[in-house]
Design an enzyme around this catalytic site. Structure first.
Site, PDB file in Angstrom:
ATOM      1  N   GLU A  11       0.748  -1.164   0.100  1.00  0.00           N
ATOM      2  CA  GLU A  11       0.114   0.085   0.019  1.00  0.00           C
ATOM      3  C   GLU A  11       0.834   1.197  -0.067  1.00  0.00           C
ATOM      4  OE1 GLU A  11      -3.668   1.886   2.926  1.00  0.00           O
ATOM      5  OE2 GLU A  11      -2.273   0.415   3.760  1.00  0.00           O
ATOM      6  N   LYS A  61      -9.424   2.952  -1.918  1.00  0.00           N
ATOM      7  CA  LYS A  61      -9.927   2.264  -0.535  1.00  0.00           C
ATOM      8  C   LYS A  61     -11.088   2.816   0.038  1.00  0.00           C
ATOM      9  CE  LYS A  61      -6.979   1.446   3.828  1.00  0.00           C
ATOM     10  NZ  LYS A  61      -5.939   1.680   4.437  1.00  0.00           N
ATOM     11  N   CYS A 106      -5.558  -2.879   2.450  1.00  0.00           N
ATOM     12  CA  CYS A 106      -5.275  -3.102   4.200  1.00  0.00           C
ATOM     13  C   CYS A 106      -6.313  -3.161   4.858  1.00  0.00           C
ATOM     14  CB  CYS A 106      -4.302  -1.784   4.334  1.00  0.00           C
ATOM     15  SG  CYS A 106      -3.426  -1.924   5.906  1.00  0.00           S
TER      16      CYS A 106
END
Length: 270
Positions: free
Chosen positions: A45, A115, A150
């Protein structure tokens, strides 16, 4: 081209904070040492900068100059090595910042995912905007590949593999070792419940949020670790590799059709 087996490499880059060119050069050095039969490379990430909170610096790092630099380098890796490359970087759009994952193929096909779940304990939720689209499904060499980032891993409904939509989930991350127990078990649980390969590519090194060494992991559709260390040590694996089989995934799905019995939630994005 269809391939029953894919060779995966996860690179646990030690990210230098706020230094895109340094990190791109480091990633390229790792990629150049990979086996020629590598099909997919996964980077951590925000692999070009690490987690930056300063909005002035973020505005510079998300400028078109750095976005073009990043994408041009990634596309050159994908074409030169004939593999797909995944990771995430900071992107700006309509005055907003996004933690944007990418999947770029050798034929220049580019798919993005922003995200959705921003880590509320850090400043991420203050400086970034949450994505509004569910993880994409990308056909690649006969497989269906998806990706998220994540903290998204903590949310099982977001990961739900409706009707076996994906065969492999790629998870670029900056997940500190302080929460290693959760990371390990979430990766395994998501793989088992979704009957798909999960590739967790965490960074290495340290930053203001903690240390990161040793958490990258590739697990098969039964949740079993299948990766081996191609570079680094047991304590600090820098490159993990694995060969995964689509026919084995289909075999396990036929033997125990878990996803077929899953609750069919409707995802509503506000």
């Amino acid at each position: 081209m269809t391939s029953d087996s894919l060779n995966i490499a996860a690179i646990a880059l030690d990210i230098v904070w706020g230094a895109p060119e340094v990190n791109l050069n480091a990633a390229e050095a790792f990629i150049n040492r990979l086996s020629d039969d590598t099909d997919i490379v996964v980077l951590p990430e925000l692999f070009t900068t690490g987690m930056v909170q300063d909005e002035t610096l973020l505005a510079e790092l998300s400028s078109q100059k750095y976005v073009d630099l990043t994408l041009n380098r990634i596309k050159a890796w994908a074409q030169g090595r004939q593999c797909a490359v995944c990771g995430s970087f900071t992107a700006a759009e309509n005055g907003k910042l996004f933690n944007r994952a990418f999947f770029i193929t050798p034929d220049d096909r580019t798919v993005y995912y922003d995200k959705r779940h921003l880590f509320s304990v850090s400043a991420e939720g203050k400086v970034y905007t949450a994505g509004t689209a569910i993880p994409p499904v990308i056909p690649y060499k006969g497989w269906n590949i998806s990706m998220m980032i994540c903290y998204d891993l903590r949310f099982p409904v977001w990961s739900r593999n409706h009707h076996h939509a994906y065969d492999m989930m790629l998870v670029p991350a900056n997940w500190p070792t302080a929460r290693a127990y959760a990371w390990d078990h979430l990766l395994i649980a998501r793989a088992i419940e979704n009957q798909a390969v999960y590739v967790g590519c965490d960074r290495s090194g340290k930053d203001d949020y903690g240390t990161y060494d040793g958490l990258s992991k590739i697990v098969d559709a039964l949740g079993r670790p299948v990766s081996s260390i191609a570079e680094g040590t047991e304590e600090q694996p820098l490159v993990l590799t694995a060969t995964v089989s689509l026919s084995e995934i289909h075999k396990s799905r036929r033997k125990l059709p878990v996803v077929d019995s899953a609750d069919d939630y409707t995802l509503i994005i506000n």
